[in-house]
Design a protein around this motif. Structure first.
Motif, PDB file in Angstrom:
ATOM      1  N   THR A   1       0.834  -1.206   0.000  1.00 31.57           N
ATOM      2  CA  THR A   1       0.000   0.000   0.000  1.00 31.57           C
ATOM      3  C   THR A   1       0.867   1.253   0.000  1.00 31.57           C
ATOM      4  OG1 THR A   1      -0.110   0.171   2.413  1.00 31.57           O
ATOM      5  CG2 THR A   1      -1.723  -1.267   1.338  1.00 31.57           C
TER       6      THR A   1
ATOM      7  N   ILE B   1      -8.093   2.725   7.702  1.00 30.00           N
ATOM      8  CA  ILE B   1      -7.590   2.289   6.398  1.00 30.00           C
ATOM      9  C   ILE B   1      -7.988   0.856   6.065  1.00 30.00           C
ATOM     10  CG2 ILE B   1      -5.601   3.826   6.658  1.00 30.00           C
ATOM     11  CD1 ILE B   1      -3.886   1.318   7.118  1.00 30.00           C
TER      12      ILE B   1
ATOM     13  N   ALA C   1     -10.802  -0.750   5.258  1.00 26.31           N
ATOM     14  CA  ALA C   1     -11.639  -0.974   4.079  1.00 26.31           C
ATOM     15  C   ALA C   1     -10.923  -0.604   2.790  1.00 26.31           C
ATOM     16  CB  ALA C   1     -12.937  -0.180   4.202  1.00 26.31           C
ATOM     17  N   ASP C   2      -9.890   0.248   2.870  1.00 24.15           N
ATOM     18  CA  ASP C   2      -9.181   0.703   1.671  1.00 24.15           C
ATOM     19  C   ASP C   2      -7.995  -0.179   1.321  1.00 24.15           C
ATOM     20  OD1 ASP C   2     -10.905   2.908   1.448  1.00 24.15           O
ATOM     21  OD2 ASP C   2      -9.696   4.072   2.857  1.00 24.15           O
TER      22      ASP C   2
ATOM     23  N   GLN D   1      -5.853  -7.315   3.138  1.00 27.07           N
ATOM     24  CA  GLN D   1      -6.892  -7.793   4.052  1.00 27.07           C
ATOM     25  C   GLN D   1      -6.658  -9.252   4.433  1.00 27.07           C
ATOM     26  OE1 GLN D   1     -10.646  -6.963   2.151  1.00 27.07           O
ATOM     27  NE2 GLN D   1     -10.388  -4.733   2.276  1.00 27.07           N
TER      28      GLN D   1
END
Length: 440
Positions: A367, A391, A393-394, A400
């Motif tokens: 990221t 952060i 959900a992004d 994830q």
């Protein structure tokens, strides 16, 4: 068996959450979102990639609630049984040869532990649910059915240190309402201390009047847990309240009573509760770093809290103090710590540091988020806390899934690792010549 059991619960939860009627829109949920939510619930973490109250249907919320209860009760029960097994096995060395058959757990002991965990869990959850239901109905004019559902949901989530809330802002809207914040805080502390500590304290209180039993008769584990938990709580509350006192994004706009209440909750919640009553993203970087430390340490052993546990942290502190003093053995509260326990504490702590560092490095590569946010997210996942810098959900799907792995390892790793290290100790019939490499 422990890992397989929690893995099976996670898979079952994932399948149920993928069903169309688990979502509010009536559409099937993608596997990554379902897996992330199920793992977060079973591991009583609280990190989410979708808003719980708006994305999931009533059925989906009930699935999450069931996974939270299974995960919390399972962890507390299994950890208590493993702790009892380790204590009994280690105690054999102090027993007569004729008593060696007692090394295994008897059915009666296992039954008492399971029933004790169940009774304590139900009692705390019912009391907290009644208080919250009354407040939601009387103070916020919610219909009785809605108030009861909200009260029960948050009581179970709080006691199990899960951090799932039915509000998008967690408990921020209730930040100055003591009737909501205090019961939630009490539930998460009781669940986070662990069943062995609560059981010993309550039993000691019952016997005090008849047998004049005092805290001096508590086990070393209970003394260390209560002392360390209390000291860390006081330091955290005072530090966070002082740092955030004038921060316009957190405690600044509140009155003095509201600042004290919100600051106290912000200092207690990182012990793996996952609820927040102030905006995490608006906190000062020093507060985020302090919260990272609190999340990594976690709560008590055989409880619903995660982290490396306060006992592990305290044992390492005792070892350091002993080494600084130049003493040959570690003495704590009238007892000597075995070298085996010291090695276990070092192993659990350093492997935890390694997991956090590897997760942080990987997420930074995946990221563009800054170090503060990424480290906070990784420590929150490993400590099964559920607090987020906003952060989650992004993150990409790979990020994830990485958090899913960290939640699972952080929830089961310290428990199973410490038990395995204690139960597989082997004797050595020889020692090699001693040599001392340079340290430092």
């Amino acid at each position: 068996m422990v890992v397989m059991g929690f893995g099976a619960a996670t898979v079952l939860g994932t399948v149920l959450l993928m069903l169309p009627f688990s979502s509010e829109a009536g559409e099937a949920t993608d596997p990554v979102t379902a897996l992330f939510t199920a793992t977060s619930a079973v591991c009583v973490t609280g990190l989410v990639v979708v808003d719980t109250s708006t994305y999931w249907s009533l059925f989906g919320e009930l699935v999450i609630l069931g996974l939270i209860q299974i995960g919390g009760l399972g962890i507390m029960t299994l950890a208590s049984l493993l702790g009892l097994l380790v204590a009994r096995r280690m105690g054999l060395r102090m027993q007569l040869v004729a008593q060696t058959e007692t090394k295994s757990l008897r059915l009666g002991e296992s039954k008492r532990v399971v029933l004790g965990v169940l009774k304590m869990s139900v009692a705390v959850e019912v009391v907290v649910a009644i208080i919250l239901t009354a407040r939601f109905a009387a103070g916020y004019h919610q219909p009785l059915g809605q108030a009861m559902y909200s009260g029960i949901f948050h009581a179970i989530s709080a006691y199990n240190n899960a951090g799932f809330a039915l509000y998008a802002d967690s408990l921020t809207r209730f930040q100055t309402d003591a009737w909501i914040i205090v019961p939630v805080m009490a539930a998460l502390v009781i669940g986070g201390l662990g069943f062995p500590v609560i059981f010993e304290v309550t039993r000691s209180m019952r016997r005090t009047a008849t047998r004049n039993r005092t805290a001096s008769h508590w086990s070393l584990h209970t003394k260390i847990t209560l002392l360390t938990y209390g000291v860390l709580a006081v330091v955290a509350v005072l530090s966070i309240t002082a740092i955030e006192w004038a921060n316009p994004h957190t405690l600044g706009p509140l009155g003095v009573p509201g600042k004290l209440l919100a600051g106290t909750f912000a200092g207690i919640s990182p012990r793996t509760a996952g609820f927040n009553s102030v905006d995490i993203a608006g906190m000062h970087p020093s507060t985020l770093l302090l919260t990272d430390v609190l999340m990594f340490i976690g709560g008590g052993s055989a409880g619903t809290a995660g982290g490396i546990k306060v006992t592990t942290f305290a044992l390492l502190a005792f070892v350091i103090v002993t080494e600084i003093r130049g003493e040959p053995t570690v003495h704590v509260m009238g007892r000597r710590l075995s070298a085996m326990v010291q090695r276990q504490a070092i192993t659990v702590a350093l492997l935890g540091v390694g997991a956090v560092m590897a997760g942080t490095l990987t997420l930074l590569l995946l990221t563009d988020f800054d170090l503060d946010a990424v480290l906070f997210e990784v420590v929150s996942a490993f400590g099964t806390v559920g607090l987020s810098a906003g952060i989650t959900a992004d993150l990409p799907a790979a990020g994830q899934i990485l958090l899913v792995a960290l939640m699972f390892v952080g929830r089961l790793g310290p428990i199973t690792l410490a038990s395995a290290l204690a139960l597989r100790e082997r004797g050595r019939r020889y020692e090699l010549p001693e040599e001392r490499p340079i340290v430092g």
